[in-house]
Design an enzyme around this catalytic site. Structure first.
Site: not given
Ligand code: IPM
Ligand code: MG
Length: 358
Positions: A145, A191, A223, A247, A251
């Site tokens: 990032y 990794k 993975d 990240d 999710d």
């Molecule tokens: C998160 C989001 C952010 C990230 C984006 C919106 C930049 O996906 O907070 O998980 O990648 O950190």
């Molecule tokens: Mg995210």
């Protein structure tokens, strides 16, 4: 003793952000009134809302205001209106700058599946039977990032995945400390079979683990972790990992609970710096302004704010219990409603939480 003078910055953001932030503000004001705190709430713009007003995804003035707050609550940013923007102009750049300037390096993303919500999860019940209660501690101010060089160079584009010993060490310590108040298990995700930065990560985490002989450490490749998170989620307690892997894995963790709308986050820096609190979900422009957004991720983020930035663990626990009881009674936004549940709007959910807190 918790703070009874607090300055909280609210950045509602875009899409469903203003709707969920309104519920956060109402609950926060109710708790402050009841406790007779001197609360000052300051509102600011971030993301597309800031671009529309100032031409920038976040301004220096907003950042300065965040730095002097006790805590910052931020809604999601982005939307199709701003998707054509590039690089530093993008909505996300405002968020990344905010995280970096607050040095909010430890991103806590807890995921727990309540038994009453297990049927909403797409996972087969037997995979959830042993219970899911995990905490992802994601490094937030390094990795691909922020690593340099970064950019387009002729026909090449470069992002740099880099970590220093100090960056890994401070993140690992947060994970191990938190594990002490949980099941004392840390899974470090990297990794290391391919990436040099991951090999450094693994070495440093192993070193830090020696300071915590009471906590069990396991290393996992990202993975394989992605697979286990969905096939045997009850194996996990605290997961510590880098920015990019965290990240993606967070999710995936959202799938376990049936909706990303359920997940909160706290991003913490060194003691004394304001914490940053955000729901994990995005701006969801398709349902914005319709009262359909799930405010749970935001309200649970407020609970984390009360716990970590305002030092009110009891209020945090009371709020978490109130949110849980509303969900257990089948009062839910549509994303997590099962058959027989009472589907309510964002505002009605918030109101029900406040009724139970009163
Ligand atoms: C998160 C989001 C952010 C990230 C984006 C919106 C930049 O996906 O907070 O998980 O990648 O950190
Ligand atoms: Mg995210």
């Amino acid at each position: 003793m918790g703070k009874n003078r607090a300055r909280v910055m609210l950045l509602p953001g875009d899409g469903v952000g203003p709707e969920v932030t309104a519920e956060v503000e109402a609950v926060l004001r109710q708790i402050a009134d009841r406790g007779h705190w001197e609360l000052s709430v300051v509102e600011g713009l971030i993301g597309g809302a800031s671009i529309d007003r100032y031409g920038l995804p976040v301004t220096d003035a907003t950042l300065a205001s965040c730095r002097t707050a006790d805590a910052v609550f931020k809604g999601p940013v982005g939307g199709p209106k701003w998707d054509h923007l590039r690089g530093e102009q993008r909505c996300e750049a405002g968020l990344l700058r905010l995280r970096k300037e607050l040095d909010a390096f430890a991103n806590l993303r807890p995921t727990a599946v309540r038994p009453s919500l297990a049927s909403v999860s797409p996972l087969r019940p037997e995979r959830l039977a042993e219970g899911v209660d995990l905490l992802i501690v994601r490094e937030l101010t390094g990795c691909a990032y922020f690593g340099q060089p970064k950019g387009r160079f002729g026909d090449r584009a470069v992002d740099t995945m880099a970590y220093t010993v100090d960056e890994v060490r401070r993140l690992a310590r947060v994970g191990f400390e938190l594990a002490r108040s949980r099941k004392r298990r840390v899974t470090s995700v990297d990794k290391a079979n391919v990436l040099e930065s991951s090999r450094l990560w693994r070495d440093v985490v192993t070193e830090v683990a020696a300071e915590y002989p009471d906590v069990q450490l396991e290393h996992q490749l990202v993975d394989s972790c992605a697979m286990l998170l969905i096939s045997r989620p009850s194996l996990f307690d605290v997961i510590i990992t880098g920015n990019l892997f965290g990240d993606i894995l967070s999710d995936e963790a959202g799938v376990l609970v049936g909706s990303l709308g359920m997940l909160p986050s706290a991003s913490l820096g060194s003691p004394g710096t304001p914490g940053l609190y955000e729901p994990v979900h995005g701006a969801a422009p398709d349902i914005a302004g319709q009262g359909k957004a799930n405010p749970v991720g935001s309200l649970l983020s407020l609970a984390l704010l009360l716990r970590y930035s305002l030092d009110h663990p009891d209020e945090a626990a009371r709020l978490e219990a109130a949110i849980g009881s509303v969900l257990d009674d089948g009062i839910r936004t549509m994303d997590v409603a099962g058959s027989g549940d009472h589907v309510v709007s964002t505002a009605a959910f918030g109101q029900e939480v406040r009724r139970r807190l009163a």
